[in-house]
Scaffold this motif. Structure first.
Motif, mmCIF file in Angstrom:
data_model
loop_
_atom_site.group_PDB
_atom_site.id
_atom_site.type_symbol
_atom_site.label_atom_id
_atom_site.label_comp_id
_atom_site.label_asym_id
_atom_site.label_seq_id
_atom_site.Cartn_x
_atom_site.Cartn_y
_atom_site.Cartn_z
ATOM 1 N N PRO A 42 0.745 -1.235 -0.037
ATOM 2 C CA PRO A 42 -0.311 0.011 0.003
ATOM 3 C C PRO A 42 0.761 1.344 0.076
ATOM 4 C CG PRO A 42 -0.703 -1.531 1.736
ATOM 5 C CD PRO A 42 0.519 -1.866 1.355
ATOM 6 N N PHE A 43 0.655 2.095 -0.815
ATOM 7 C CA PHE A 43 1.275 3.299 -1.035
ATOM 8 C C PHE A 43 0.869 4.579 0.099
ATOM 9 C CE2 PHE A 43 2.197 7.556 -3.476
ATOM 10 C CZ PHE A 43 3.626 7.297 -3.190
ATOM 11 N N MET A 44 1.816 4.921 0.791
ATOM 12 C CA MET A 44 1.519 6.154 1.591
ATOM 13 C C MET A 44 0.217 5.642 2.832
ATOM 14 S SD MET A 44 1.962 9.465 -0.687
ATOM 15 C CE MET A 44 1.974 10.571 0.806
ATOM 16 N N MET A 45 0.292 4.548 3.151
ATOM 17 C CA MET A 45 -0.482 3.861 4.099
ATOM 18 C C MET A 45 -0.700 4.535 5.444
ATOM 19 S SD MET A 45 -2.947 1.454 4.129
ATOM 20 C CE MET A 45 -3.565 0.232 5.063
ATOM 21 N N ASP A 46 0.414 5.060 5.863
ATOM 22 C CA ASP A 46 0.055 5.963 7.283
ATOM 23 C C ASP A 46 -0.712 7.236 6.677
ATOM 24 O OD1 ASP A 46 1.578 4.215 8.642
ATOM 25 O OD2 ASP A 46 3.295 5.233 8.460
ATOM 26 N N GLU A 47 -0.417 7.883 5.686
ATOM 27 C CA GLU A 47 -1.367 9.096 5.423
ATOM 28 C C GLU A 47 -2.613 8.992 5.128
ATOM 29 O OE1 GLU A 47 3.078 9.953 4.706
ATOM 30 O OE2 GLU A 47 1.590 8.343 4.141
ATOM 31 N N HIS A 48 -2.955 7.672 4.689
ATOM 32 C CA HIS A 48 -4.277 7.311 4.462
ATOM 33 C C HIS A 48 -5.029 6.840 5.771
ATOM 34 C CE1 HIS A 48 -5.019 7.208 0.104
ATOM 35 N NE2 HIS A 48 -3.702 6.556 -0.062
ATOM 36 N N MET A 49 -4.403 6.001 6.411
ATOM 37 C CA MET A 49 -4.944 5.825 7.870
ATOM 38 C C MET A 49 -5.439 7.274 8.497
ATOM 39 S SD MET A 49 -5.739 2.637 8.430
ATOM 40 C CE MET A 49 -6.193 3.119 6.905
ATOM 41 N N LEU A 61 -17.869 9.219 14.644
ATOM 42 C CA LEU A 61 -17.765 7.776 14.445
ATOM 43 C C LEU A 61 -16.649 7.016 15.273
ATOM 44 C CD1 LEU A 61 -19.040 5.220 13.152
ATOM 45 C CD2 LEU A 61 -17.847 5.749 10.950
ATOM 46 N N ASN A 62 -17.100 6.281 16.255
ATOM 47 C CA ASN A 62 -15.982 5.446 16.961
ATOM 48 C C ASN A 62 -15.712 4.231 15.989
ATOM 49 O OD1 ASN A 62 -14.272 4.013 18.451
ATOM 50 N ND2 ASN A 62 -15.657 3.754 20.244
ATOM 51 N N LEU A 63 -14.375 4.133 15.284
ATOM 52 C CA LEU A 63 -14.223 2.947 14.448
ATOM 53 C C LEU A 63 -14.150 1.423 15.310
ATOM 54 C CD1 LEU A 63 -11.706 4.471 11.802
ATOM 55 C CD2 LEU A 63 -14.185 3.956 11.659
ATOM 56 N N ASN A 64 -13.770 1.543 16.462
ATOM 57 C CA ASN A 64 -13.579 0.463 17.415
ATOM 58 C C ASN A 64 -12.228 -0.409 16.923
ATOM 59 O OD1 ASN A 64 -15.808 0.883 19.064
ATOM 60 N ND2 ASN A 64 -17.124 0.321 17.561
ATOM 61 N N HIS A 65 -11.289 0.157 16.156
ATOM 62 C CA HIS A 65 -10.375 -0.418 15.757
ATOM 63 C C HIS A 65 -8.983 0.750 15.775
ATOM 64 C CE1 HIS A 65 -12.965 -3.327 13.738
ATOM 65 N NE2 HIS A 65 -11.849 -4.002 13.533
ATOM 66 N N THR A 66 -7.744 0.209 15.874
ATOM 67 C CA THR A 66 -6.624 1.082 15.823
ATOM 68 C C THR A 66 -6.314 1.142 14.288
ATOM 69 O OG1 THR A 66 -5.080 -0.594 16.361
ATOM 70 C CG2 THR A 66 -5.885 0.440 18.307
ATOM 71 N N PRO A 67 -5.479 2.169 13.951
ATOM 72 C CA PRO A 67 -4.814 2.373 13.050
ATOM 73 C C PRO A 67 -4.069 0.963 12.417
ATOM 74 C CG PRO A 67 -4.525 4.345 13.759
ATOM 75 C CD PRO A 67 -5.112 3.368 14.733
ATOM 76 N N GLY A 203 -5.838 15.918 -0.299
ATOM 77 C CA GLY A 203 -5.528 14.569 -1.099
ATOM 78 C C GLY A 203 -3.971 13.910 -0.490
ATOM 79 N N ILE A 204 -3.871 12.736 -0.788
ATOM 80 C CA ILE A 204 -2.893 12.153 -0.344
ATOM 81 C C ILE A 204 -1.664 12.183 -1.304
ATOM 82 C CG2 ILE A 204 -1.713 9.766 0.372
ATOM 83 C CD1 ILE A 204 -3.763 10.821 2.523
ATOM 84 N N THR A 205 -2.107 12.249 -2.555
ATOM 85 C CA THR A 205 -1.135 12.510 -3.603
ATOM 86 C C THR A 205 -0.772 13.961 -3.668
ATOM 87 O OG1 THR A 205 -2.197 10.808 -5.187
ATOM 88 C CG2 THR A 205 -0.765 12.164 -6.198
ATOM 89 N N ARG A 206 -1.756 14.900 -3.366
ATOM 90 C CA ARG A 206 -1.351 16.265 -3.038
ATOM 91 C C ARG A 206 -0.343 16.526 -2.174
ATOM 92 N NH1 ARG A 206 -2.662 20.467 0.442
ATOM 93 N NH2 ARG A 206 -3.031 22.348 -0.482
ATOM 94 N N ILE A 207 -0.303 15.558 -1.010
ATOM 95 C CA ILE A 207 0.627 15.539 -0.059
ATOM 96 C C ILE A 207 2.073 15.358 -0.621
ATOM 97 C CG2 ILE A 207 1.648 14.596 2.178
ATOM 98 C CD1 ILE A 207 -1.342 14.362 2.978
ATOM 99 N N ALA A 208 2.072 14.134 -1.508
ATOM 100 C CA ALA A 208 3.255 13.758 -2.050
ATOM 101 C C ALA A 208 3.831 14.820 -2.981
ATOM 102 C CB ALA A 208 2.938 12.459 -2.773
ATOM 103 N N VAL A 209 2.920 15.533 -3.875
ATOM 104 C CA VAL A 209 3.392 16.483 -4.732
ATOM 105 C C VAL A 209 4.081 17.646 -4.059
ATOM 106 C CG1 VAL A 209 2.561 18.149 -6.528
ATOM 107 C CG2 VAL A 209 1.830 16.002 -6.671
ATOM 108 N N LEU A 210 3.301 18.042 -3.067
ATOM 109 C CA LEU A 210 3.870 19.270 -2.441
ATOM 110 C C LEU A 210 5.402 19.123 -1.788
ATOM 111 C CD1 LEU A 210 0.714 20.663 -0.676
ATOM 112 C CD2 LEU A 210 2.051 21.494 -2.447
#
Length: 276
Positions: A42-49, A61-67, A203-210
């Motif tokens: 997975p690409f940039m998984m931490d940023e997505h999480m 919304l409580n996800l009841n899971h950790t990242p 956006g996650i790709t936005r973060i990468a581009v910057l």
């Protein structure tokens, strides 16, 4: 193979599993995330999480899971699918409860799918895409990645019917983003993009581009701009997880710059693919 997950169970992505009283179905009461997987990773998984959990928190919304638990489930699904290059969609809703506007006291429902990557027509990257400018009719909190995408769908469809690749949205005389992408301009060597306010998806790709622009020594100006500035730009490109980086060579049938993908866009794309 395509594979699915629903609340701890591995399922086929084509299984009919949606209960009538699922709040994502009834109200769009949930959030989602889309992750690209390259060579099984997975690409940039931490940023997505980070974005997934911030979106959930924003709608209480409580996800009841950790990242880390979500990451483990994702990795397991990717492994089970046997796919190297694929798309992971995950969404969390407020669960299954009798229809009522008030929040129910039930566990969140989390589902995922892993499917083969949907390749884009590469001629768009080679020749550049066209966009259509349309009013931004979405709600105020576009930074939250919710399931409520109808205004985005309508804008994308209108752009498609006009022969354009993407709709670029305008709110109160200011460009915000595409219906499913962020937008960047290049003017006299400076990279310009709307600031990360509540009116755009961060956006996650936005973060990468910057980050890439900083590495390459390209000046960045995060600021608001009017739609006519797009037509005056030397280069324009769109970013998203699915399309990565796509140059834009016309807007509302008006040529941008030379009418061909520009050197700065190509330089940033090459650096992005090295990261991939």
């Amino acid at each position: 193979m395509a594979i699915g997950y629903l609340n701890g169970k591995i399922i086929s992505s084509s299984d009919p599993v949606l209960p009538i009283d699922e709040r994502g179905h009834q109200f769009g009461d949930g959030v989602y995330e889309y992750i690209r997987v390259y060579n099984g990773r997975p690409f940039m998984m931490d940023e997505h999480m980070n974005r997934f959990f911030k979106s959930a928190e924003a709608i209480k919304l409580n996800l009841n899971h950790t990242p880390d638990e979500i990451k483990d489930i994702t990795a397991d699904l990717i492994g089970r699918s046997g796919l190297d290059d694929c798309d992971v969609y995950m969404q969390a809703t407020r669960g299954i409860a009798p229809r009522n506007h008030l929040f129910p006291n039930v566990p969140a429902s989390i589902s995922m799918t892993v499917k083969p990557f949907r390749a884009m027509d590469e001629t768009l990257r080679e020749n550049g895409a066209s966009v259509k400018l349309l009013p931004d009719e979405r709600w105020q909190n576009c930074w939250i990645k919710t399931l409520n995408l109808l205004p985005n769908l309508l804008a994308k469809q209108e752009a498609f019917e006009a022969g354009a690749f993407e709709a670029v949205l305008v709110r109160d005389g200011v460009v915000t983003e595409g219906s499913s992408s962020n937008i960047f301009l290049v003017k006299e060597g400076v990279l310009i993009t709307p600031p990360a306010t509540k009116h755009i998806l961060h956006g996650i790709t936005r973060i990468a581009v910057l980050d890439i622009a900083s590495e390459l020594g390209i000046s960045v100006d995060e600021r608001e701009f009017a739609p006519e500035v797009i037509l005056e730009a030397d280069e324009v490109f769109l970013t998203s997880t699915g399309i990565e980086i796509v140059p834009v060579t016309s807007a509302d049938e008006t040529k941008i710059g030379t009418g061909k993908p520009g050197a700065v866009t190509e330089k940033i794309y090459e650096a992005f693919m090295k990261r991939v």
